[in-house]
Design a protein around this motif. Structure first.
Motif: not given
Length: 705
Positions: A523-540
């Motif tokens: 299972p690699l999704t728990p380690y790849l999805l946070p990277i994508i989410t953090a970049q797309l929803t970054a504040s500023g």
């Protein structure tokens, strides 16, 4: 044997015991050589050499045994952390280099040293005794007319020179020539110059008759070539040109294995391993000559500057390994030179050096095989301490070639793999407990990344479906997949910040390779999805910069100037989304009948992230959101495509035999996700080739895909 006296023990502790023993042995050898020259070959062979002090030698031998027992290291008392700590690898390298400190191998090393001294100081005249002399040859010819008249008649018609052979003239001629050379040498005090005619004569004798006498002369000349620029060396020949030097070295490399295979062949086992030649009188007589030749090769390798000649040295010397495998000292010295070239030379020479290491690892001797595996891994770890874009191809070549060596014998490889994977686990455990910068650096470094990737390569090669089908059984290394995955995923969770994301992607690539080849669900999704989410929803709003795109292959930690920049955000989303697409398209996931259910959490999470990114006025836009959106659409299309395939099924989900049969016959190459990943791979390969051309100056403009 009684206890040694105090004077004897004091003499042994002074360090002069070993030198005294060696000088006595050399004196006995010189005396034996003088007796053989005086014509006493058949008279005193069975007699033991005269000892000056018989009782003294017994006391000295007892002292050697006492001295050997004083320097043993107590390994049993070491803790696990001490044994597998951070300095474990450096200690091993010191043990390999300092042979004299290994007291358990002292007797064997001393014996090898004596053999090497004899090999370099003697002329190996006893080798000539193995040749069939002229008298025996004439006797065979006289019997040939009675035993095989037809063949005798054929020789009369086609080869009268052989029948008219006169051994007396040949011997006299050789003796006169030898005496003349000695006289010239005594008068002029200069070495005879090796000419093309002399070398051609040796070549003809080696080709036509596999002559051991010619081989001895050739190898003595080869020793002169190996030590020609050194002082205090007693040489037999002088070489006056580079052309003659290259011809002599090439002749020795190519002809020696052929002659040895003719006289003392070795046995090759069905599994590819080999055993040393049978202990015969001829083998024992030739052993010192072979060891001398092999030691001269080891001495010559660092002096060779021509890549073709260096490659030839490794290719031909590998054929001599079965004859010297019983000498552990020679094998160690040769392995050390091979590892040096394997980690630093050009690709063609490095491959030749690797094949020599592989030849050593194929030995039936467990000690030599263990030494080859251990030394290869440690050299790989040392070479991967620092990694750059220029050094990365070299390290990848080392990892791929070393993984092949570890797959030669799965049982032996398991012992090493278990210990080194456990070492990685202990580093991770210490970092999780201490939680300091120094502790984190024990895990977040290039050596740790390359070690995880190397063991993933080894397990993927040994436990692949093709390899198991060829072996007919599961590999012993398959039990190590689970601990390696746990260690790797634990390393990803150790630090979760923007600067450590490239490290996470490196580990994820290694796990993806392991999952794809061993058909294991990781299972690699728990380690790849946070990277994508953090970049797309970054504040500023991301900072604009003129920095070039970050190369994620040659970085495990993001430089501070890249943080919160658009170029880093776009590159990170692109890399993480591609690895996620590769994982979804792999056989354990996309080839599963439950693919639509597996992708539900992924699609829901990415849809939610895209919606949150769209609602932010200063968040990610354009390129990165388009990459994620395209991936989500392909995944949904593939899920519907598999659902259509499942409508015609007539068995329940709990019937595992039918499920496995359906998955084995299922072809996912035609799915929308598989086609999407194929296009992405081609685009990335094209982009990488353009970058490489630009670095070499072959292209000045890079076009965006």
């Amino acid at each position: 044997m009684g206890k040694a006296s105090k004077a004897t023990r004091k003499f042994a502790s002074s360090g002069q015991l070993k030198k005294t023993i060696q000088s006595r042995k050399k004196h006995q050898l010189v005396k034996k050589k003088i007796n053989s020259r005086r014509g006493a070959k058949g008279k005193g062979k069975d007699k033991a050499p005269v000892d000056v002090d018989e009782h003294g030698d017994e006391d000295e031998d007892e002292e050697v045994q006492e001295i050997k027992g004083q320097g043993k290291t107590d390994v049993k008392g070491m803790s696990v952390d001490d044994f597998l700590g951070a300095g474990f690898m450096e200690d091993d390298s010191d043990d390999e280099d300092n042979v004299d400190q290994d007291n358990s191998d002292g007797a064997e090393d001393e014996e090898d040293e004596d053999e090497e001294d004899v090999a370099d100081d003697q002329s190996f005249a006893s080798v000539d005794d193995l040749e069939d002399d002229g008298a025996a040859h004439m006797l065979e010819l006289s019997k040939l007319a009675e035993r095989d008249p037809e063949f005798y008649k054929y020789l009369q018609e086609n080869d009268m020179d052989l029948l008219e052979f006169n051994p007396t003239e040949m011997d006299d001629g050789e003796d006169d020539e030898a005496d003349e050379e000695e006289d010239v040498e005594m008068e002029s005090e200069k070495l005879p110059i090796l000419t093309k005619e002399i070398l051609r004569g040796w070549q003809k004798a080696l080709l036509d008759h596999r002559s051991l006498r010619a081989l001895r002369k050739l190898l003595i000349a080869f020793r002169s070539a190996a030590h020609m620029n050194e002082d205090n060396q007693v040489l037999a020949w002088s070489i006056d040109s580079s052309t003659m030097y290259n011809k002599l070295v090439t002749t020795a490399f190519k002809f020696t294995p052929v002659v040895l295979a003719h006289h003392i062949p070795y046995k090759t086992l069905p599994n590819g391993k080999y055993k040393p030649p049978t202990q015969t009188a001829k083998q024992k007589t030739l052993q010192k000559l072979i060891l001398s030749y092999f030691n001269n090769i080891v001495h010559l390798i660092p002096q060779l500057t021509d890549d073709e000649l260096l490659q030839l040295a490794f290719v031909e010397s590998a054929k001599i390994i079965p004859y010297i495998i019983t000498s552990r000292k020679a094998a160690k010295a040769y392995l050390k030179k091979c590892l040096e070239i394997w980690s630093s030379g050009k690709d063609s020479v490095r491959i030749a050096a690797f094949l020599s290491i592989r030849r050593l690892a194929s030995s039936a001797d467990d000690a030599i095989r263990d030494l080859a595996l251990k030394s290869t891994y440690l050299e790989l770890v040392r070479s991967s301490k620092s990694t750059s874009i220029h050094k990365l191809p070299s390290i990848n070549l080392m990892k791929n070639s070393a993984s092949e060596i570890f797959c030669l014998d799965h049982t032996t490889a398991y012992q090493h793999a278990f210990g080194y994977i456990r070492q990685l686990a202990i580093h991770l455990r210490n970092s999780m407990k201490t939680k300091t910068k120094e502790a984190y650096r024990q895990v977040y470094n290039w050596q740790y990344v390359h070690c995880v990737d190397f063991w993933a390569l080894v397990l993927a090669r040994a436990c692949s479906t093709e390899a198991q089908a060829e072996r007919g059984e599961e590999s012993e290394l398959k039990a190590l997949i689970y601990p390696l995955v746990q260690v790797s995923l634990g390393a990803i969770k150790l630090i979760s910040n923007a600067r450590s994301y490239p490290f996470h992607l490196h580990i994820a690539r290694s796990m993806l390779h392991l999952s794809r080849h061993t058909n294991t669900y990781i299972p690699l999704t728990p380690y790849l999805l946070p990277i994508i989410t953090a970049q797309l929803t970054a504040s500023g709003k991301p900072k604009s910069s003129t920095l070039r795109p970050l190369d994620f292959e040659s970085n495990i930690r993001v430089p501070a100037q890249y943080l919160k920049t658009r170029v880093y955000m776009e590159g990170l989303v692109d890399e993480a989304a591609f690895i996620l697409a590769e994982w979804l398209a792999s056989t354990p996931v996309h080839g599963s009948i439950a693919f639509p259910e597996i992708t539900v959490p992924v699609v829901v999470s990415l849809r939610k992230t895209l919606k949150a990114a769209k609602s932010k006025s200063k968040g990610a836009t354009g390129k990165e959101t388009g990459i994620v959106k395209g991936l989500v659409e392909r995944v949904e299309e593939s899920a519907k495509w598999i659902e259509e395939k499942r409508k015609s099924l007539r068995f329940a989900a709990g019937n595992m035999s039918d499920v496995e049969r359906w998955e084995a016959n299922f072809k996912a190459e035609d799915s929308p996700l598989a086609r999407y990943v194929k296009v992405q791979r081609k685009a990335r390969v094209k982009r990488k080739s353009l970058v490489e051309k630009a670095e070499k100056g072959e292209a000045e403009i890079l076009e965006d895909d």
